[in-house]
Design an enzyme around this catalytic site. Structure first.
Site, PDB file in Angstrom:
ATOM      1  N   PRO A  20      -1.566  20.250  24.246  1.00 35.10           N
ATOM      2  CA  PRO A  20      -2.212  19.146  23.374  1.00 35.10           C
ATOM      3  C   PRO A  20      -2.974  19.881  22.108  1.00 35.10           C
ATOM      4  O   PRO A  20      -3.641  20.580  22.438  1.00 35.10           O
ATOM      5  CB  PRO A  20      -3.119  18.348  24.082  1.00 35.10           C
ATOM      6  CG  PRO A  20      -3.474  19.225  25.358  1.00 35.10           C
ATOM      7  CD  PRO A  20      -2.431  20.276  25.531  1.00 35.10           C
ATOM      8  N   MET A  21      -2.135  19.565  20.964  1.00 35.81           N
ATOM      9  CA  MET A  21      -2.963  20.053  19.774  1.00 35.81           C
ATOM     10  C   MET A  21      -3.097  18.746  18.876  1.00 35.81           C
ATOM     11  O   MET A  21      -2.060  18.106  18.547  1.00 35.81           O
ATOM     12  CB  MET A  21      -2.113  21.025  18.969  1.00 35.81           C
ATOM     13  CG  MET A  21      -1.874  22.370  19.981  1.00 35.81           C
ATOM     14  SD  MET A  21      -0.761  23.536  19.207  1.00 35.81           S
ATOM     15  CE  MET A  21       0.875  22.837  19.425  1.00 35.81           C
ATOM     16  N   ALA A  22      -4.347  18.420  18.418  1.00 38.34           N
ATOM     17  CA  ALA A  22      -4.411  17.464  17.439  1.00 38.34           C
ATOM     18  C   ALA A  22      -3.826  17.742  16.306  1.00 38.34           C
ATOM     19  O   ALA A  22      -3.808  18.672  15.414  1.00 38.34           O
ATOM     20  CB  ALA A  22      -6.056  17.281  17.401  1.00 38.34           C
ATOM     21  N   GLN A  74      -3.893  12.917  26.695  1.00 34.44           N
ATOM     22  CA  GLN A  74      -5.062  13.629  26.835  1.00 34.44           C
ATOM     23  C   GLN A  74      -6.256  12.627  26.167  1.00 34.44           C
ATOM     24  O   GLN A  74      -5.924  11.945  25.071  1.00 34.44           O
ATOM     25  CB  GLN A  74      -5.193  14.668  25.989  1.00 34.44           C
ATOM     26  CG  GLN A  74      -6.456  15.575  26.193  1.00 34.44           C
ATOM     27  CD  GLN A  74      -6.671  16.914  25.533  1.00 34.44           C
ATOM     28  OE1 GLN A  74      -6.533  16.974  24.525  1.00 34.44           O
ATOM     29  NE2 GLN A  74      -6.373  17.958  26.314  1.00 34.44           N
ATOM     30  N   CYS A 104     -11.320  21.500  23.741  1.00 37.10           N
ATOM     31  CA  CYS A 104     -11.320  21.646  22.153  1.00 37.10           C
ATOM     32  C   CYS A 104     -12.529  22.038  21.895  1.00 37.10           C
ATOM     33  O   CYS A 104     -13.595  21.864  22.085  1.00 37.10           O
ATOM     34  CB  CYS A 104     -11.102  20.262  21.528  1.00 37.10           C
ATOM     35  SG  CYS A 104     -11.040  20.177  19.836  1.00 37.10           S
ATOM     36  N   LYS A 143      -8.375  20.076  31.220  1.00 34.25           N
ATOM     37  CA  LYS A 143      -8.079  21.222  30.186  1.00 34.25           C
ATOM     38  C   LYS A 143      -9.641  21.666  29.899  1.00 34.25           C
ATOM     39  O   LYS A 143     -10.219  20.840  29.324  1.00 34.25           O
ATOM     40  CB  LYS A 143      -7.382  20.814  29.032  1.00 34.25           C
ATOM     41  CG  LYS A 143      -6.902  22.058  28.244  1.00 34.25           C
ATOM     42  CD  LYS A 143      -5.638  21.824  27.299  1.00 34.25           C
ATOM     43  CE  LYS A 143      -5.282  22.944  26.488  1.00 34.25           C
ATOM     44  NZ  LYS A 143      -6.403  24.064  25.680  1.00 34.25           N
ATOM     45  N   ASN A 204      -3.367  29.233  29.610  1.00 32.63           N
ATOM     46  CA  ASN A 204      -3.205  28.899  28.002  1.00 32.63           C
ATOM     47  C   ASN A 204      -3.949  30.006  27.161  1.00 32.63           C
ATOM     48  O   ASN A 204      -4.844  30.416  27.568  1.00 32.63           O
ATOM     49  CB  ASN A 204      -3.690  27.574  27.907  1.00 32.63           C
ATOM     50  CG  ASN A 204      -3.801  27.016  26.526  1.00 32.63           C
ATOM     51  OD1 ASN A 204      -4.778  26.463  25.955  1.00 32.63           O
ATOM     52  ND2 ASN A 204      -2.880  27.292  25.836  1.00 32.63           N
ATOM     53  N   GLY A 205      -3.487  30.465  26.156  1.00 35.21           N
ATOM     54  CA  GLY A 205      -4.039  31.162  25.053  1.00 35.21           C
ATOM     55  C   GLY A 205      -3.041  32.310  24.991  1.00 35.21           C
ATOM     56  O   GLY A 205      -2.883  33.238  25.770  1.00 35.21           O
ATOM     57  N   ASP A 206      -2.601  32.682  23.553  1.00 33.09           N
ATOM     58  CA  ASP A 206      -1.928  33.876  22.844  1.00 33.09           C
ATOM     59  C   ASP A 206      -0.640  33.951  23.873  1.00 33.09           C
ATOM     60  O   ASP A 206      -0.185  34.912  23.720  1.00 33.09           O
ATOM     61  CB  ASP A 206      -2.836  34.863  23.034  1.00 33.09           C
ATOM     62  CG  ASP A 206      -4.149  34.944  22.388  1.00 33.09           C
ATOM     63  OD1 ASP A 206      -4.250  34.097  21.449  1.00 33.09           O
ATOM     64  OD2 ASP A 206      -4.873  35.875  22.291  1.00 33.09           O
TER      65      ASP A 206
END
Length: 332
Positions: A20-22, A74, A104, A143, A204-206
């Site tokens: 999920p990305m705002a 989310q 976040c 998350k 999650n991440g990179d």
């Protein structure tokens, strides 16, 4: 062999999830990523205060028409009762999985004691987890980050707390709140969490290449991966990673014609979903991401960002790709 990814009663088609990305993972982007191979796409966060849901932003964020199951939504906030109510209402509106945002790092979220700021208050975390799980009869996931800062990596503690509260899966970004998106993600903490809980853990991440995806899965033992920024302007990353994990071979980069087709269809979907005025504005950042490996000098993007008409945007993209095929250089 690909790990089997499960969340409650749902077995996902594959273990690759759109994080999920705002402002990014709206319905057009979620549908596109699912079409490109993602096993699940989580909605951008919905603020827990239902009194704010009448806004245009909230209404578009809660629109899930035509999305394949399971639909994961989310929610973000810092009040257990408000989050529980948000979970109930989203379930009524069609959510099949509720994801709690404790990942976040944005200041406007953290300053309201929400997002990753919550990790600082473990008692409040426990109250939130219990309240949300008790409020709905659908799976609840969490998350989070590895901790508040590098001296306080408390993800393993919160993970056990989450499992005890009835949380059915965890997603962990390999940075602390203090790290924001700086430096490189670390996966030791994710591996540690995976060794301590029996519920699914997603890393999650990179994760921005097939090799990195394979490395993170092997290193952490995770049940799947959340891919966020790596999919911006590259929704085909999901099929590329799947192909590599299944065969050990690289899938060819999409040809220019396909990039143009995907981008054009994405623009159409944004214009339809948001209406012309908002759709044109939102399209600009996506076009920037799609063309970052083509339009390295950003000459075309400067011109594109000045366009305020949907048809003119589409014509501009068509002309850009025609020029690309002809070997033209785009000047300001």
């Amino acid at each position: 062999m690909l790990p089997t990814a499960k969340i409650g009663p749902y077995t996902l088609p594959n273990p690759l999830i759109v994080a999920p990305m705002a402002g990014v993972t709206d319905r057009p982007f979620r549908l596109l990523c699912r079409r490109m191979g993602a096993g699940l796409a989580v909605s951008e966060m919905v603020i827990a205060d239902s009194k704010l849901w009448h806004t245009r932003k909230s209404k578009t964020r809660m629109n899930h028409e035509g999305e394949p199951e399971p639909r994961s939504v989310q929610i973000a906030g810092g009040d257990p009762e408000m989050l529980a109510n948000a979970a109930r209402l989203n379930a009524e509106f069609g959510a099949q999985i509720i994801d709690i945002n404790m990942g976040c790092p944005a200041k406007k979220v953290c300053n309201k004691a929400a997002g990753s700021a919550l990790m600082k208050d473990e008692a409040l975390v426990r109250d939130i987890l219990k309240a949300v799980v008790a409020a709905v009869d659908i799976p609840v996931t969490l998350k989070m980050r590895t901790g508040w800062d590098r001296e306080h990596r408390n993800a393993p503690l919160i993970a056990r707390m989450a499992e005890d509260a009835g949380i059915q899966a965890l997603a962990i970004h390999g940075r602390t709140r203090a790290d924001a998106y700086k430096g490189e993600a670390e996966y030791d903490t994710i591996a540690d969490v995976k060794s301590r809980v029996s519920i699914p853990v997603f890393a999650n991440g990179d994760i921005n290449s097939p090799e990195q995806a394979q490395h993170v899965l092997k290193f952490t033992g995770a049940d799947g991966l959340l891919i966020g920024r790596g999919a911006q302007g590259r929704p085909w990353i999901f099929r590329e990673i799947l192909h590599f994990l299944e065969t050990g071979r690289h899938l060819a980069e999409p040809p220019v014609d396909e990039v143009e087709q995907v981008l054009s269809e994405h623009l159409d979907a944004l214009h339809r979903f948001y209406g012309e005025t908002m759709g044109v504005r939102i399209a600009r950042k996506h076009v920037g991401w799609y063309l970052q490996s083509h339009d390295e000098e950003k000459q075309f993007r400067k011109r594109f960002n000045a366009i305020d008409d949907a048809m003119a945007q589409k014509d501009s993209i068509q002309q850009y790709f025609a020029g690309l095929r002809n070997g033209e250089v785009f000047a300001a």
